[in-house]
Design a protein around this motif. Sequence first.
Motif, short mmCIF file in Angstrom:
data_model
loop_
_atom_site.label_atom_id
_atom_site.label_comp_id
_atom_site.label_asym_id
_atom_site.label_seq_id
_atom_site.Cartn_x
_atom_site.Cartn_y
_atom_site.Cartn_z
N TYR A 184 33.98 13.84 78.03
CA TYR A 184 33.40 14.77 79.01
C TYR A 184 33.17 14.13 80.38
CZ TYR A 184 32.57 17.38 74.72
OH TYR A 184 32.74 18.03 73.52
N ASP A 185 34.04 13.16 80.75
CA ASP A 185 34.00 12.58 82.09
C ASP A 185 32.63 11.98 82.39
OD1 ASP A 185 35.31 11.88 84.41
OD2 ASP A 185 34.66 13.67 85.50
N GLY A 186 32.14 11.17 81.48
CA GLY A 186 30.82 10.57 81.64
C GLY A 186 30.82 9.20 82.27
N PHE A 187 31.98 8.72 82.72
CA PHE A 187 32.07 7.44 83.42
C PHE A 187 32.33 7.68 84.90
CE2 PHE A 187 33.48 5.95 79.13
CZ PHE A 187 32.44 5.05 78.90
N VAL A 188 32.01 6.68 85.72
CA VAL A 188 32.28 6.74 87.14
C VAL A 188 32.68 5.34 87.61
CG1 VAL A 188 29.88 6.28 87.80
CG2 VAL A 188 31.40 7.51 89.38
N LEU A 189 33.53 5.28 88.63
CA LEU A 189 34.03 4.00 89.12
C LEU A 189 33.32 3.58 90.40
CD1 LEU A 189 37.88 4.42 88.51
CD2 LEU A 189 36.17 3.27 87.07
N PHE A 190 32.99 2.29 90.45
CA PHE A 190 32.42 1.66 91.63
C PHE A 190 33.39 0.57 92.10
CE2 PHE A 190 28.83 4.02 90.50
CZ PHE A 190 27.78 3.83 91.40
N CYS A 191 33.07 -0.04 93.22
CA CYS A 191 33.89 -1.16 93.70
C CYS A 191 32.99 -2.24 94.28
CB CYS A 191 34.89 -0.69 94.76
SG CYS A 191 34.13 -0.13 96.30
N GLN A 192 33.48 -3.46 94.30
CA GLN A 192 32.81 -4.58 94.96
C GLN A 192 33.86 -5.39 95.71
OE1 GLN A 192 30.92 -7.69 92.55
NE2 GLN A 192 29.27 -7.84 94.05
N ARG A 193 33.60 -5.63 96.99
CA ARG A 193 34.59 -6.32 97.81
C ARG A 193 34.64 -7.82 97.49
NH1 ARG A 193 32.76 -2.25 100.70
NH2 ARG A 193 34.31 -0.88 101.65
#
Length: 571
Positions: A319-328
């Motif tokens: 059910y699309d319960g993950f989300v993506l982040f980023c770190q430079r």
Amino acid sequence: MMQSAKLAKNEQARSVRVKRSIALDSMPERLFDEMAKQAKETCGTKTSSKTSSNRLLGKQRQWFKAKAAASKTLQARESAINAIESKSSVLSAILDDSASPIFDSEGKAIGTVLVFNDMAMQRQMAEELSYRTTHDTLTGLVNRDEFEHRLQKFINENRGLDLQNALMYIDLDQLKAVNISCGHSAGDALLKEVGGIMQSCIRNTDTLARIGDNKFAVILYQCDTAKAIAIAKKICRSIEAFRFMSNEQSFCIDASLGLVMIDKNWTSDTSLMRAADSACSEAKLAGRNRLHLYYDDHLTETHRSDVRWVSRIEQALEYDGFVLFCQRIMPLKHQGLEHAEILIRMKDKSGGFIQPDAFLPAAERFNLVSRIDRWVIAQMFEWMKVNVDSLSHIETISVNLSGQSLGDVAFHSYVLNLIETTAIDCSKLCFEVTETAAITNIAAAQNFIQAMNQHGVKFSLDDFGSGVSSFGYLNNLAVDYLKIDGQFITDLLENKIGQATVRCIAEVAKVTGKRTIAEWVESQAVENMLKEMGVDFTQGYLKHKPSALNSLLDKECTSFSQQLKAVALAH
């Protein structure tokens, strides 16, 4: 046994009627004679030769006679038997027979035609096919499909019964080292020998199976906890004492064992196998040749937590319960295009985000991490396709891969299919794998890296320096970046050994044409020391805390070149 038809009073009269009826006959058959002889030897049935060509069975034929007919002289039909199943189960297993009555022109029954077919060959082929379907061709042990079938059947038959049984999960730790050093034929020989060792440690009533490359499982029937533990420890001791010899090399074999007691509360072979696999993972984390007992009724807090996380992970994937982040990832030596690592978070019910350290260990233990990897890669490919015109300032975007995915050929095919069907610039993509995973799956890692390099994909070796053979494997792994293990960075200012290690890694990277990244950098003093040591990039909270993935698209605010210009103007 079939009933004989009403016959003439004497054999001579019967023969005349047969001749007049032109009864079915054939030439003498050696196979029929051999079956008759076997019947005589097996069940003591008497036989009588038929020498007259006008008899029902023909010249030089034999028919089966009742045991009472001890004389070799011709016997009346009333004494003959038409079927032999009642006399010998052995014969019934290899012979198929049929009988039909013979009538004369007046409609009177005067005899019977018996047809025997030798089924030995067909039965042998059927048994061989069944064996091949249910057994591992290398070790001769039961295979995974058959094992799971037997386990589920056992659960169904004993549901609700208060019986004591056990399931054991066994993982061999050194098979890949043998394959790499001596070849796969040596690894095959090792599996056969270890399979024999384990077979000698269990009872004849138990079921041992090979369920994976280096994994085995055992069902221990009618076995209480004490007895199951004793058998498991016997297997541990036997494998620990074993030395595998190949090409004048000696190998010590380690085994990790997970044990689950099967009671009436278990309803699925899948849940049982997961529990046993989880217990095996706990044993492996505890050290070499260890046994871990999994309790269902008295779960430890770790296991309770794992079970909860498994449910949440599956829901998040569905059910699309993950989300993506980023770190430079920031350069130390010169300005240039930007680098970043993709990080995953799980959505919380309160609107917050859960760190991966909370759920990834459970995903690893329950073999869900590869599904997470697929989700992340699919999301990244779609994001890069949608934003293809807004990534010119990005040099590499790093995506983490688990050891399970690295060693999974199906996963490799999945990624290749995405590359071939999605319009993205693969030269901006960098897969990040841990040093331990790469070394453990070195053959699979080499194949995957080679296949990805053909599409321009780069690779980074994470947690570098944590393994005992780090430098020795660099020539065998075509990676572009070495990410120095954070354990050397956190106390770098005070730890002389850590300083020497980082300097050494930086120097080796320069010689081999690779670039270095130091993670967990949180102070300016540490960054200054890393720059002096020759490290190329840093990553950590000092310069950038993880943020939403789309923040990478904001060129004006996030471009490192803009930051450098600002610093230059300030001075």
